[in-house]
Scaffold this motif. Structure first.
Motif, PDB file in Angstrom:
ATOM      1  N   LYS A 139     -22.134  44.061  18.380  1.00  0.00           N
ATOM      2  CA  LYS A 139     -21.585  43.024  19.246  1.00  0.00           C
ATOM      3  C   LYS A 139     -22.280  43.022  20.607  1.00  0.00           C
ATOM      4  O   LYS A 139     -22.455  44.067  21.232  1.00  0.00           O
ATOM      5  CB  LYS A 139     -20.081  43.244  19.436  1.00  0.00           C
ATOM      6  N   ASN A 175     -21.574  37.361  25.287  1.00  0.00           N
ATOM      7  CA  ASN A 175     -22.323  36.374  26.074  1.00  0.00           C
ATOM      8  C   ASN A 175     -23.824  36.419  25.809  1.00  0.00           C
ATOM      9  O   ASN A 175     -24.636  36.197  26.715  1.00  0.00           O
ATOM     10  CB  ASN A 175     -22.055  36.571  27.577  1.00  0.00           C
ATOM     11  N   GLU A 176     -24.170  36.691  24.593  1.00  0.00           N
ATOM     12  CA  GLU A 176     -25.588  36.753  24.253  1.00  0.00           C
ATOM     13  C   GLU A 176     -26.167  35.353  24.043  1.00  0.00           C
ATOM     14  O   GLU A 176     -25.459  34.393  23.734  1.00  0.00           O
ATOM     15  CB  GLU A 176     -25.807  37.586  22.986  1.00  0.00           C
ATOM     16  N   ARG A 177     -27.484  35.262  24.189  1.00  0.00           N
ATOM     17  CA  ARG A 177     -28.225  34.042  23.882  1.00  0.00           C
ATOM     18  C   ARG A 177     -28.860  34.258  22.511  1.00  0.00           C
ATOM     19  O   ARG A 177     -29.765  35.071  22.359  1.00  0.00           O
ATOM     20  CB  ARG A 177     -29.277  33.776  24.959  1.00  0.00           C
ATOM     21  N   LEU A 178     -28.370  33.521  21.542  1.00  0.00           N
ATOM     22  CA  LEU A 178     -28.720  33.744  20.137  1.00  0.00           C
ATOM     23  C   LEU A 178     -29.553  32.585  19.610  1.00  0.00           C
ATOM     24  O   LEU A 178     -29.243  31.417  19.859  1.00  0.00           O
ATOM     25  CB  LEU A 178     -27.443  33.892  19.315  1.00  0.00           C
ATOM     26  N   ARG A 189     -21.449  32.422  16.216  1.00  0.00           N
ATOM     27  CA  ARG A 189     -21.565  31.752  17.507  1.00  0.00           C
ATOM     28  C   ARG A 189     -20.410  32.056  18.453  1.00  0.00           C
ATOM     29  O   ARG A 189     -20.529  31.878  19.667  1.00  0.00           O
ATOM     30  CB  ARG A 189     -21.673  30.238  17.299  1.00  0.00           C
ATOM     31  N   THR A 196     -20.709  33.796  22.171  1.00  0.00           N
ATOM     32  CA  THR A 196     -22.077  33.728  22.677  1.00  0.00           C
ATOM     33  C   THR A 196     -22.153  32.811  23.895  1.00  0.00           C
ATOM     34  O   THR A 196     -21.312  31.932  24.091  1.00  0.00           O
ATOM     35  CB  THR A 196     -23.036  33.207  21.599  1.00  0.00           C
ATOM     36  N   GLU A 197     -23.178  33.011  24.701  1.00  0.00           N
ATOM     37  CA  GLU A 197     -23.408  32.100  25.829  1.00  0.00           C
ATOM     38  C   GLU A 197     -23.966  30.780  25.333  1.00  0.00           C
ATOM     39  O   GLU A 197     -23.559  29.709  25.756  1.00  0.00           O
ATOM     40  CB  GLU A 197     -24.378  32.742  26.825  1.00  0.00           C
ATOM     41  N   VAL A 252     -26.256  29.092  21.590  1.00  0.00           N
ATOM     42  CA  VAL A 252     -26.866  29.308  20.273  1.00  0.00           C
ATOM     43  C   VAL A 252     -27.820  28.155  19.991  1.00  0.00           C
ATOM     44  O   VAL A 252     -27.462  26.982  20.180  1.00  0.00           O
ATOM     45  CB  VAL A 252     -25.805  29.390  19.150  1.00  0.00           C
ATOM     46  N   ASP A 279     -31.570  36.965  23.767  1.00  0.00           N
ATOM     47  CA  ASP A 279     -31.035  38.302  23.517  1.00  0.00           C
ATOM     48  C   ASP A 279     -31.167  38.736  22.060  1.00  0.00           C
ATOM     49  O   ASP A 279     -31.340  39.923  21.773  1.00  0.00           O
ATOM     50  CB  ASP A 279     -29.557  38.365  23.912  1.00  0.00           C
TER      51      ASP A 279
END
Length: 254
Positions: free
Chosen positions: A34, A37-40, A54, A57-58, A60, A97
């Motif tokens: 985990k 707030n990731e950029r996927l 999603r 997440t920040e 997607v 990320d």
């Protein structure tokens, strides 16, 4: 042989495709740490799993290779898809990320260049999750599924390729232990085959799933590279360029 967007979407809308999606999702969960707030980014055809991942997440993005084609996603809200060349992603350095790569590496013209491009756009410590057909698996031998097209990989081949592209391979998982049969009685038994396969013959899984981390302590040579792609505007009338275009403009002014 390459699966296009129509074939991929049709497969994942079928009963066999739903079973494959569920099996791969379980394998991805085993290696997915985990990251709030990731950029996927999903590269290839990762839509069935991006819907699951999603949340939290920040942002997607779904990037689909030009040779495959693209569809609008998500169904509700602004589109987050783009048609790209996998060796020239339209992203800034260190801007992402995590990348989920499905139905991408096995179809890449140059797998190493594709991984190097993923390395470029990933932030320091960024993670790459690859789902690819297993060279020893049964699914790679039948062309009625997307996993029977492209170039399958073994664990050793993927491991060497990742290290060559400056990634450190991490946890592994596998999926698709049931046969790729469209017969209803076989699909009803997929749970039994999947459980037995994970326990007794994981080496023959249909796909391999690996998470790798971007390695930043090793320098990467910087070299200018001219694009090998030739871009032709689709809506531009052929022949209306250069002198011909200027002549046409002159006539219009007259």
């Amino acid at each position: 042989m390459l699966s296009d967007i129509i074939e991929l979407r049709s497969f994942y809308n079928s009963t066999l495709g739903h079973l494959a999606e569920h099996s791969i999702a379980r394998a991805i969960e085993q290696v997915w740490a985990k990251m709030p707030n990731e950029r996927l980014v999903g590269l290839g055809y990762a839509l069935p799993w991006l819907d699951r991942l999603r949340e939290g997440t920040e942002r997607v993005l779904a990037l689909m290779p030009a040779s495959q084609g693209a569809v609008n996603w998500p169904a509700n809200g602004p589109s987050a898809t783009a048609l790209v060349f996998e060796e020239e992603l339209p992203l800034y350095d260190s801007s992402i990320d995590r990348i989920l790569m499905v139905h991408a590496l096995e179809h890449a013209e140059n797998p190493r260049e594709t991984l190097m491009e993923a390395w470029r756009v990933l932030a320091p410590g960024g993670r790459l999750v690859i789902v690819t057909p297993n060279r020893r698996g049964v699914w790679a031998r039948f062309e009625h599924t997307p996993f029977g097209t492209g170039r399958p990989f073994s664990r050793a081949q993927l491991n060497a390729l990742l290290r060559e592209a400056n990634f450190t391979p991490g946890p592994w998982a596998d999926a698709l232990h049931f046969p790729p049969s469209k017969k209803r009685w076989m699909m009803r038994m997929h749970g039994m085959f999947e459980g037995a396969g994970r326990r007794f013959w994981p080496i023959f899984a249909g796909v391999l799933v690996v998470e790798a981390q971007k390695r930043v302590y090793q320098g990467v040579p910087v070299s200018a590279r001219a694009s090998r792609r030739v871009f032709v505007p689709v809506l531009s009338p052929q022949g209306a360029t250069g002198a011909a275009a200027r002549q046409a403009v002159g006539k219009g002014d007259a």
